[in-house]
Design a protein around this motif. Structure first.
Motif, PDB file in Angstrom:
ATOM      1  N   ASP A  61      -9.778 -25.861  13.150  1.00  0.00           N
ATOM      2  CA  ASP A  61      -9.892 -26.422  11.799  1.00  0.00           C
ATOM      3  C   ASP A  61     -11.291 -26.195  11.214  1.00  0.00           C
ATOM      4  OD1 ASP A  61      -7.264 -27.266  11.738  1.00  0.00           O
ATOM      5  OD2 ASP A  61      -7.737 -29.325  12.350  1.00  0.00           O
ATOM      6  N   LYS A  64     -11.553 -22.604  10.153  1.00  0.00           N
ATOM      7  CA  LYS A  64     -10.810 -22.398   8.908  1.00  0.00           C
ATOM      8  C   LYS A  64     -11.544 -23.014   7.722  1.00  0.00           C
ATOM      9  CE  LYS A  64      -6.469 -21.510  11.143  1.00  0.00           C
ATOM     10  NZ  LYS A  64      -5.113 -21.889  11.456  1.00  0.00           N
ATOM     11  N   ASP A  69      -9.204 -17.235   7.824  1.00  0.00           N
ATOM     12  CA  ASP A  69      -7.769 -17.324   7.527  1.00  0.00           C
ATOM     13  C   ASP A  69      -6.907 -17.340   8.783  1.00  0.00           C
ATOM     14  OD1 ASP A  69      -7.981 -17.033   4.578  1.00  0.00           O
ATOM     15  OD2 ASP A  69      -8.775 -15.057   5.112  1.00  0.00           O
TER      16      ASP A  69
END
Length: 157
Positions: A61, A64, A69
């Motif tokens: 997380d 990202k 991506d």
């Protein structure tokens, strides 16, 4: 060995998903994306299972959030092994890619021969790829585990 600024070589990687066996052309899979790709010498092996993949599971997380991506793991294993290893490690946010014949690994110049242990395998590394071009590559020295860690890659994004 592939270097920063070079495009990824043409190759096919396999992934067993809920939709069945998928064959991915590297150029298509990584096109128009920012990707963190990391490689391990073998699924279910000690450092890979205890530290390398778990680090990316925990930090997926955060990667990202920095614009990544796709987070992907590749190994010279078959897609069935990669799927089982991903499930055992709760790696649902990570693409578990198989380089069964080591053709991608060899095209990168990152193969190593482990002889009786497993034959041709991948060196341990991580790379950042933007639109199919390597923007950073972190290759471990033999028997080391420092620069391909999720924490190191995250700090260098």
């Amino acid at each position: 060995m592939i270097e920063k600024g070079q495009p990824l070589p043409s190759a096919t990687l396999s992934e067993l998903t809920s939709e069945g066996m998928q064959s991915h052309q590297v150029g298509e899979l990584f096109a128009d994306k920012k990707v963190v790709l990391f490689a391990v010498p073998g699924a279910f092996t000690p450092t890979c299972s205890e530290a390398h993949l778990p680090g990316y599971v925990v930090l997926a997380d955060e990667l990202k959030a920095k614009g990544v991506d796709l987070v992907a793991c590749v190994s010279v294993n078959d897609a069935f092994v990669m799927k089982a290893w991903g499930e055992a490690q709760n790696a649902g946010d990570i693409a578990m890619l198989a380089d069964g014949d080591a053709s991608f690994t060899k095209a990168l110049g990152l193969e190593m021969d482990t002889a009786g242990f497993g034959g041709v395998r991948s060196q341990r590394y991580a790379m950042v790829i933007e639109k199919g071009v390597v923007t950073d590559v972190f290759v471990e020295a033999p028997k080391s585990f420092e620069v391909s860690k999720a924490e190191y890659v995250l700090a260098n994004l």
